[in-house]
Structure formats: structure tokens, C-alpha cells
Write an enzyme that holds these catalytic residues in place. Structure first.
Site, PDB file in Angstrom:
ATOM      1  N   TYR A 138     -29.772  54.744  49.350  1.00 53.71           N
ATOM      2  CA  TYR A 138     -30.391  53.522  49.884  1.00 53.71           C
ATOM      3  C   TYR A 138     -31.717  53.608  49.943  1.00 53.71           C
ATOM      4  O   TYR A 138     -32.638  54.257  50.114  1.00 53.71           O
ATOM      5  CB  TYR A 138     -29.904  53.495  51.390  1.00 53.71           C
ATOM      6  CG  TYR A 138     -30.318  52.406  52.176  1.00 53.71           C
ATOM      7  CD1 TYR A 138     -29.105  51.049  52.039  1.00 53.71           C
ATOM      8  CD2 TYR A 138     -31.447  52.059  52.681  1.00 53.71           C
ATOM      9  CE1 TYR A 138     -29.657  49.862  52.505  1.00 53.71           C
ATOM     10  CE2 TYR A 138     -31.647  50.701  53.281  1.00 53.71           C
ATOM     11  CZ  TYR A 138     -30.768  49.624  53.166  1.00 53.71           C
ATOM     12  OH  TYR A 138     -30.982  48.239  53.439  1.00 53.71           O
ATOM     13  N   GLN A 199     -24.236  47.314  56.148  1.00 55.47           N
ATOM     14  CA  GLN A 199     -22.879  46.750  55.410  1.00 55.47           C
ATOM     15  C   GLN A 199     -22.972  47.283  53.928  1.00 55.47           C
ATOM     16  O   GLN A 199     -22.135  47.816  53.373  1.00 55.47           O
ATOM     17  CB  GLN A 199     -22.939  45.372  55.030  1.00 55.47           C
ATOM     18  CG  GLN A 199     -24.072  44.527  54.692  1.00 55.47           C
ATOM     19  CD  GLN A 199     -25.071  44.033  55.825  1.00 55.47           C
ATOM     20  OE1 GLN A 199     -24.895  44.819  56.958  1.00 55.47           O
ATOM     21  NE2 GLN A 199     -26.024  43.173  55.749  1.00 55.47           N
ATOM     22  N   ASN A 222     -33.930  51.296  58.365  1.00 54.63           N
ATOM     23  CA  ASN A 222     -34.161  50.889  59.421  1.00 54.63           C
ATOM     24  C   ASN A 222     -33.139  51.539  60.587  1.00 54.63           C
ATOM     25  O   ASN A 222     -32.245  52.238  60.308  1.00 54.63           O
ATOM     26  CB  ASN A 222     -34.725  49.359  59.743  1.00 54.63           C
ATOM     27  CG  ASN A 222     -33.325  48.699  59.352  1.00 54.63           C
ATOM     28  OD1 ASN A 222     -32.477  49.239  59.376  1.00 54.63           O
ATOM     29  ND2 ASN A 222     -33.426  47.321  59.175  1.00 54.63           N
ATOM     30  N   SER A 245     -41.555  56.738  60.707  1.00 55.31           N
ATOM     31  CA  SER A 245     -42.570  57.707  60.183  1.00 55.31           C
ATOM     32  C   SER A 245     -43.463  58.357  61.421  1.00 55.31           C
ATOM     33  O   SER A 245     -43.535  57.717  62.343  1.00 55.31           O
ATOM     34  CB  SER A 245     -43.512  57.337  59.303  1.00 55.31           C
ATOM     35  OG  SER A 245     -42.990  57.376  58.040  1.00 55.31           O
ATOM     36  N   GLN A 267     -49.762  56.424  58.840  1.00 54.96           N
ATOM     37  CA  GLN A 267     -48.207  56.309  59.500  1.00 54.96           C
ATOM     38  C   GLN A 267     -48.279  55.202  60.233  1.00 54.96           C
ATOM     39  O   GLN A 267     -47.312  54.448  60.128  1.00 54.96           O
ATOM     40  CB  GLN A 267     -48.158  57.671  60.044  1.00 54.96           C
ATOM     41  CG  GLN A 267     -48.107  58.679  59.052  1.00 54.96           C
ATOM     42  CD  GLN A 267     -47.240  58.223  58.008  1.00 54.96           C
ATOM     43  OE1 GLN A 267     -45.926  58.286  57.978  1.00 54.96           O
ATOM     44  NE2 GLN A 267     -47.727  58.305  56.784  1.00 54.96           N
ATOM     45  N   HIS A 270     -46.838  51.803  58.976  1.00 58.53           N
ATOM     46  CA  HIS A 270     -45.587  51.677  58.612  1.00 58.53           C
ATOM     47  C   HIS A 270     -44.661  50.807  59.747  1.00 58.53           C
ATOM     48  O   HIS A 270     -43.665  49.932  59.057  1.00 58.53           O
ATOM     49  CB  HIS A 270     -44.926  52.996  58.747  1.00 58.53           C
ATOM     50  CG  HIS A 270     -44.833  53.584  57.294  1.00 58.53           C
ATOM     51  ND1 HIS A 270     -44.194  53.198  56.395  1.00 58.53           N
ATOM     52  CD2 HIS A 270     -45.179  54.970  56.971  1.00 58.53           C
ATOM     53  CE1 HIS A 270     -44.286  53.891  55.180  1.00 58.53           C
ATOM     54  NE2 HIS A 270     -45.057  55.063  55.636  1.00 58.53           N
ATOM     55  N   GLU A 335     -42.611  64.857  61.256  1.00 61.87           N
ATOM     56  CA  GLU A 335     -42.331  64.694  59.817  1.00 61.87           C
ATOM     57  C   GLU A 335     -43.260  65.109  58.847  1.00 61.87           C
ATOM     58  O   GLU A 335     -42.842  65.753  58.159  1.00 61.87           O
ATOM     59  CB  GLU A 335     -42.271  62.988  59.514  1.00 61.87           C
ATOM     60  CG  GLU A 335     -41.694  62.827  57.957  1.00 61.87           C
ATOM     61  CD  GLU A 335     -41.498  61.097  57.843  1.00 61.87           C
ATOM     62  OE1 GLU A 335     -42.154  60.404  58.689  1.00 61.87           O
ATOM     63  OE2 GLU A 335     -41.160  60.780  56.975  1.00 61.87           O
ATOM     64  N   ASP A 369     -46.736  61.255  49.773  1.00 61.14           N
ATOM     65  CA  ASP A 369     -45.728  60.316  49.859  1.00 61.14           C
ATOM     66  C   ASP A 369     -45.573  59.296  48.524  1.00 61.14           C
ATOM     67  O   ASP A 369     -44.561  59.289  48.235  1.00 61.14           O
ATOM     68  CB  ASP A 369     -46.565  58.928  50.666  1.00 61.14           C
ATOM     69  CG  ASP A 369     -46.020  58.739  52.149  1.00 61.14           C
ATOM     70  OD1 ASP A 369     -45.260  59.385  52.367  1.00 61.14           O
ATOM     71  OD2 ASP A 369     -46.531  58.027  52.794  1.00 61.14           O
ATOM     72  N   GLU A 423      -4.309  88.596  63.957  1.00 62.42           N
ATOM     73  CA  GLU A 423      -4.263  87.054  64.347  1.00 62.42           C
ATOM     74  C   GLU A 423      -2.969  86.604  64.237  1.00 62.42           C
ATOM     75  O   GLU A 423      -2.711  85.207  64.272  1.00 62.42           O
ATOM     76  CB  GLU A 423      -5.145  86.366  63.052  1.00 62.42           C
ATOM     77  CG  GLU A 423      -6.783  86.901  63.318  1.00 62.42           C
ATOM     78  CD  GLU A 423      -7.562  85.910  62.416  1.00 62.42           C
ATOM     79  OE1 GLU A 423      -7.297  85.267  61.417  1.00 62.42           O
ATOM     80  OE2 GLU A 423      -8.838  86.285  62.527  1.00 62.42           O
TER      81      GLU A 423
HETATM   82  P1  NAD Z   1     -34.150  48.425  55.452  1.00 61.46           P
HETATM   83  O1  NAD Z   1     -33.872  48.165  54.340  1.00 61.46           O
HETATM   84  O2  NAD Z   1     -34.031  49.579  56.152  1.00 61.46           O
HETATM   85  O3  NAD Z   1     -33.241  47.194  56.464  1.00 61.46           O
HETATM   86  C1  NAD Z   1     -33.148  45.796  55.859  1.00 61.46           C
HETATM   87  C2  NAD Z   1     -31.486  45.628  56.303  1.00 61.46           C
HETATM   88  O4  NAD Z   1     -31.453  45.568  57.618  1.00 61.46           O
HETATM   89  C3  NAD Z   1     -31.381  43.966  56.168  1.00 61.46           C
HETATM   90  O5  NAD Z   1     -30.878  43.881  54.654  1.00 61.46           O
HETATM   91  C4  NAD Z   1     -30.316  43.529  57.160  1.00 61.46           C
HETATM   92  O6  NAD Z   1     -29.096  43.719  56.454  1.00 61.46           O
HETATM   93  C5  NAD Z   1     -30.447  44.706  58.235  1.00 61.46           C
HETATM   94  N1  NAD Z   1     -30.980  44.005  59.316  1.00 61.46           N
HETATM   95  C6  NAD Z   1     -32.230  43.630  59.553  1.00 61.46           C
HETATM   96  N2  NAD Z   1     -32.203  43.069  60.643  1.00 61.46           N
HETATM   97  C7  NAD Z   1     -30.941  43.068  61.220  1.00 61.46           C
HETATM   98  C8  NAD Z   1     -30.508  42.705  62.679  1.00 61.46           C
HETATM   99  N3  NAD Z   1     -31.324  42.056  63.478  1.00 61.46           N
HETATM  100  N4  NAD Z   1     -29.292  43.138  62.882  1.00 61.46           N
HETATM  101  C9  NAD Z   1     -28.356  43.581  61.891  1.00 61.46           C
HETATM  102  N5  NAD Z   1     -28.972  44.082  60.647  1.00 61.46           N
HETATM  103  C10 NAD Z   1     -30.163  43.657  60.433  1.00 61.46           C
HETATM  104  O7  NAD Z   1     -35.641  47.764  55.611  1.00 61.46           O
HETATM  105  P2  NAD Z   1     -36.786  47.834  56.623  1.00 61.46           P
HETATM  106  O8  NAD Z   1     -36.201  47.067  58.083  1.00 61.46           O
HETATM  107  O9  NAD Z   1     -37.878  47.202  56.031  1.00 61.46           O
HETATM  108  O10 NAD Z   1     -37.046  49.068  57.144  1.00 61.46           O
HETATM  109  C11 NAD Z   1     -37.493  50.085  56.563  1.00 61.46           C
HETATM  110  C12 NAD Z   1     -37.641  51.440  57.326  1.00 61.46           C
HETATM  111  O11 NAD Z   1     -37.463  52.710  56.502  1.00 61.46           O
HETATM  112  C13 NAD Z   1     -38.771  51.440  58.025  1.00 61.46           C
HETATM  113  O12 NAD Z   1     -38.540  51.996  59.240  1.00 61.46           O
HETATM  114  C14 NAD Z   1     -39.703  52.710  57.299  1.00 61.46           C
HETATM  115  O13 NAD Z   1     -40.797  53.185  58.060  1.00 61.46           O
HETATM  116  C15 NAD Z   1     -38.392  53.248  56.802  1.00 61.46           C
HETATM  117  N6  NAD Z   1     -38.945  54.014  55.609  1.00 61.46           N
HETATM  118  C16 NAD Z   1     -38.840  55.446  55.668  1.00 61.46           C
HETATM  119  C17 NAD Z   1     -39.225  56.222  54.353  1.00 61.46           C
HETATM  120  C18 NAD Z   1     -39.132  57.704  54.527  1.00 61.46           C
HETATM  121  O14 NAD Z   1     -39.168  58.375  53.752  1.00 61.46           O
HETATM  122  N7  NAD Z   1     -39.008  58.213  55.710  1.00 61.46           N
HETATM  123  C19 NAD Z   1     -39.719  55.771  53.300  1.00 61.46           C
HETATM  124  C20 NAD Z   1     -39.565  54.263  53.089  1.00 61.46           C
HETATM  125  C21 NAD Z   1     -39.214  53.504  54.279  1.00 61.46           C
END
Ligand code: NAD
Length: 439
Positions: A138, A199, A222, A245, A267, A270, A335, A369, A423
Site C-alpha cells: 500500500y 477498500q 492513514n 510519524s 516530522q 507530515h 519511530e 527517509d 500428553e
Molecule cells: P492514504 O493513502 O493513507 O489515505 C487515502 C485514502 O483514505 C483515500 O483513498 C480514501 O479511500 C481513504 N479515506 C480518506 N478519507 C476518508 C474518510 N473520511 N472515510 C473513509 N476513508 C477515507 O493517504 P493520506 O491520507 O495522505 O495518509 C498518509 C499517511 O501515511 C500519513 O499519516 C503519513 O504520515 C503516513 N506515511 C507514513 C510513512 C511511513 O513510512 N511511516 C510514509 C509515508 C506516509
């Protein structure tokens, strides 16, 4: 405040406690016709995709991402890939190539070997290391695009020798960032689907008419993505539950306040839920970092997000001494942990819990990163207490090898029969006894 209070502040809320903002919850109520927590909504989406397959993926992509699909639209086509290549800046592509090369080299060094060993009377024991057949990656893409996350997931999977790598990326108006596509192709991803959120996770976990079921799902996302991974765990394996993060900087009086503040903000920008913590034994440095952070924050393009994150989870703690600072740092289990001290390697043995450790003034977190080679998919929310950074073994599994000769088995028969009968498992005992009696 006392040590207990500080430790409380440094301990993260668990996933179940993280709630949606009232604005998102209100919008979701309109979309879905009833008020639900994030966990309730995710359970509904995962259940529907499991039962209905493509139809549910299409429905939720329409409702949440506002994109109208037919099943044949999920996959990125050759034409889309060619358009991405045309649109891309060659300098960015070259930097991505260099980053991917560093990540490949580093992960190749991690690769474990199968092994066999001889024991008594010709018996052999060992362990096969076998790459997974199919994994699903993902790559988040709701609010920003992350070609670096493509590299960090797909390259270790390819080094591990995974049979097929598929990928899910949320569609932004039905489109995907060109660098995400280019990085995925280069890393060996076979199929890229333009599907996001819960989904996407459910589709990979259970399979649909057009999307193949995978054995493991990796990658950050997310709250909806993370809760969906938790929901499907057991049907498939997952890498970890990666949340917002975090950075925790352990600094002594030699740390540069300008660097320290910049690293905090790296951070904070983010996510409003991201956390940035400095722990130092020097009250003067604490003051300087606070002032400097305010100054740098005002100039950031993403200052609204960074400000919200600092207001919520920004913290500068003055510890009695560096040993107390390290104790606090381990309680937080961040992290990313930076050691901005005169002798950072002297503190390294005291690091018990951290996804990645960055030592010294010239190893800021963004180096890891994007570029150095180690993985940037790291445990968050205090889970570094028991999760490891994403690595080659994330994409492999171990199978035991056991081969005894008749004399070797005879020698240990009595012990096995005794244990099996203790056993109450007579058939187990029999399987040993008949072989001994053949002698
Ligand atoms: P994402 O791809 O995680 O989420 C987007 C999807 O969430 C959408 O396609 C939708 O289907 C769903 N969504 C959005 N709003 C919704 C709602 N109200 N109800 C139901 N589903 C919903 O992208 P994002 O939102 O930009 O989040 C990315 C996250 O990933 C951030 O928290 C970021 O910090 C994190 N991240 C972490 C790393 C890591 O290595 N730890 C790297 C990159 C990003």
C-alpha cells in the site's frame, strides 16, 4: 512535573483511542447516512468488500474518493505509464534511481540464508528461508505522493525474491503521481491498482473478481488504512500498524539549536497527529530550540499542518542528566530517534526502543527517509517496543527441516514415547514405537 508525568506524556495513545476530527466525522455521516467511528466504518468497508468484491470497491471509491470506475479501470495501463515517463523530470527520476540503488544494496546485506546442520548418527536439521508468493504494497497518496514509500516497500520485496508484487495507490481524480508509477515499475511491481483506503486493503486481503488475493500486506497509510490492516490481520499477514510519524531528539549542550528545530519540524509537517519531541539535559538549549522552531515554522509552506502537530504533540523536555534523557526516550519508543550529542555512539548501547537511530549532527532524519539505504517504514506509536523496521525478512518465511536416520531415531525413541504418553497422545507414541520395533 515529576518523572511519572513526563513518562505519561511520552507514552502514545493506542490506535483505538485515535478519533476522527469532528469535521471528517460530520462529512462521513453525510456520505454514509449514519454516524460511525473510524473503526466501525472500516469494519463495514472490509466486510462489504469481502462479500461483494469489485462491486463494493467501486461503491466506496465513488463515495470516498469521488472517482467512478468500472473494474477494468482499476489497473494502471501501459498508456498511463508512458504518459508518466513523459511527464517526469529526468533529474527526479535519476535521484529516485540512486535512492533505490542504495536501498537495494542495504537490503541485500540483510538477506538471510537457508542452513542445514548435521547432528548425531547422520541426522540433519535446518531451516529453509522461502520468499512469499504474492505481496500487496500500500502506497499512501491521499494528501501527498510518496515515491519514496514505493522504493522502501517494493525493493526489499524484490530482494527477498517475492513471486509477484502488486500495489495499491489511492486515485487523485483517477490519476497517480508519475514518480510513484516510475518507481514501482523500476522496483519490479507487476500490477498497480488505483484504489485507496480500507477498500484497497480489503481487496488485497480477500481478493475480488479482478484483484488477486495476497499473502501479506505492507506499507503505511492513514487511520483508515491502518485500521483495515488490523481488521484483515489473520486472513493475511501484515508488516505492522504504522501510525503518524514521530521524531525524538536526544540533545546535549553541543547540539545546534537550528538543526534541532529543523529536524523537529521535518516530522511535524507530515501530519497534524505527528509528534516531535526534544529531550535535553540543557535548559538553555531547550529555550533556544523553542524560539528557533517558532521562527522556522512561520516560513514553512505546510505551516498549518506543522503548527497543529506542534500544538498537539510538540514537546521539549529538560531531563536531569543524559541517562534520564535516554530512559525517557526509551519510554517513548519513537519511530525516529536522533542523538545530537558530542559522543552519540556512547549513547547507542542505551537505545532499547526505536525504529531507527540517527547519530550525530550530519545524519538528520530525512537522510534515512529518502536516501541512505535503511528502510523508512518504521514502527510508530510506541510499537518499536516489539516491532522491527520493515526489512527483507518481512517478505520471507522460515520452514524447519528435520531428517533423522533409523539409528538416530532409535536413540531418542524412549524420550519421545514418554512425552507423547504424558500428553495422552497414543498415536504420536505409536508412530515412534513402530519404527523402533522394525530395528
Ligand atoms: P492514504 O493513502 O493513507 O489515505 C487515502 C485514502 O483514505 C483515500 O483513498 C480514501 O479511500 C481513504 N479515506 C480518506 N478519507 C476518508 C474518510 N473520511 N472515510 C473513509 N476513508 C477515507 O493517504 P493520506 O491520507 O495522505 O495518509 C498518509 C499517511 O501515511 C500519513 O499519516 C503519513 O504520515 C503516513 N506515511 C507514513 C510513512 C511511513 O513510512 N511511516 C510514509 C509515508 C506516509
Amino acid at each position: 512535573v515529576g518523572e511519572y508525568a513526563i513518562e505519561k506524556m511520552l507514552t502514545k495513545a493506542s490506535f483505538d483511542e485515535v478519533e476522527l476530527s469532528p469535521k471528517i466525522r460530520e462529512a462521513n455521516k453525510k456520505t454514509f447516512g449514519r454516524d460511525m467511528t473510524a473503526a466501525e466504518l472500516v469494519r463495514q468497508i472490509v466486510g462489504d468488500v469481502r462479500r461483494e468484491g469489485d462491486a463494493a470497491v467501486i461503491r466506496y471509491t465513488h463515495l470516498i474518493d469521488r472517482v467512478d470506475y468500472k473494474p477494468e479501470d482499476f489497473l494502471v495501463t501501459e498508456a498511463e505509464y508512458e504518459a508518466a515517463e513523459k511527464a517526469a523530470d529526468p533529474a527526479v527520476v535519476e535521484s529516485l534511481r540512486k535512492a533505490a540503488e542504495n536501498v537495494r544494496r542495504y537490503h541485500q546485506e540483510q538477506k538471510p540464508n537457508s542452513w542445514m546442520t548435521y547432528r548425531e548418527k547422520g541426522s540433519i536439521l535446518g531451516q529453509s528461508i522461502i520468499p512469499l508468493d504474492r505481496v500487496g504494497i500500500y502506497v499512501p497518496g491521499g494528501t501527498a505522493a510518496y515515491p519514496s514509500s514505493v522504493i522502501m516497500n517494493a525493493v526489499p520485496a524484490s530482494v527477498a525474491g517475492v513471486g509477484e508484487i502488486i500495489m495499491m495507490v489511492p486515485p487523485k481524480n483517477g490519476k497517480i503521481n508519475p514518480y510513484v508509477l516510475i518507481a514501482a515499475r523500476a522496483a519490479g511491481v507487476k500490477k498497480i491498482y488505483k484504489i485507496g483506503g480500507a477498500q484497497a486493503i480489503a481487496a488485497m486481503a480477500f481478493g475480488t473478481e479482478t484483484i488477486p488475493r495476497v499473502d501479506k500486506i505492507t506499507g503505511p497509510g492513514n487511520i483508515f488504512v491502518t485500521l483495515a490492516k488490523k481488521e484483515v490481520y489473520g486472513h493475511v499477514d501484515i508488516d505492522m500498524l504504522a501510525g503518524p510519524s514521530e521524531i525524538l531528539i536526544v540533545a546535549d549542550k553541543t547540539a545546534d539549536p537550528v538543526y534541532t528545530a529543523a529536524d523537529m519540524l521535518s516530522q511535524a509537517e507530515h501530519d497534524p497527529l505527528a509528534s516531535s519531541i526534544v529531550i535535553t539535559d540543557d535548559a538553555e538549549l531547550a529555550e533556544k530550540v523553542a524560539k528557533e522552531a517558532e521562527k522556522q515554522l512561520a516560513a514553512l509552506p505546510r505551516r498549518e499542518i506543522a503548527q497543529a502537530s506542534i500544538d498537539r504533540n510538540g514537546l521539549i523536555v529538560v531531563a536531569d542528566d543524559m541517562m534520564q534523557a535516554m530512559r525517557f526516550a526509551n519510554v517513548s519508543a519513537p519511530e525516529h530517534m536522533e542523538l545530537l550529542t558530542a559522543q552519540p555512539f556512547q549513547l547507542l548501547p542505551y537505545v532499547r526502543h526505536a525504529g531507527a537511530v540517527f547519530l550525530g549532527a550530519y545524519s538528520p532524519e530525512p537522510l534515512g527517509d529518502y536516501f541512505a539505504g535503511p528502510n523508512h517504514v518504521l514502527p510508530t506509536g510506541g510499537t518499536a517496543r516489539y516491532y522491527s523496521v520493515l526489512n527483507v525478512e518481512t517478505f520471507m518465511k522460515r520452514t524447519s527441516i528435520i531428517s533423522y536416520t533409523q539409528p538416530a531415531l532409535s536413540d531418542v525413541s524412549e524420550d519421545i514415547i514418554r512425552l507423547a504418553e504424558t500428553e495422552g497422545l497414543q498415536a504420536h507414541a505409536n508412530a515412534i514405537r513402530i519404527r523402533r520395533e522394525q530395528k
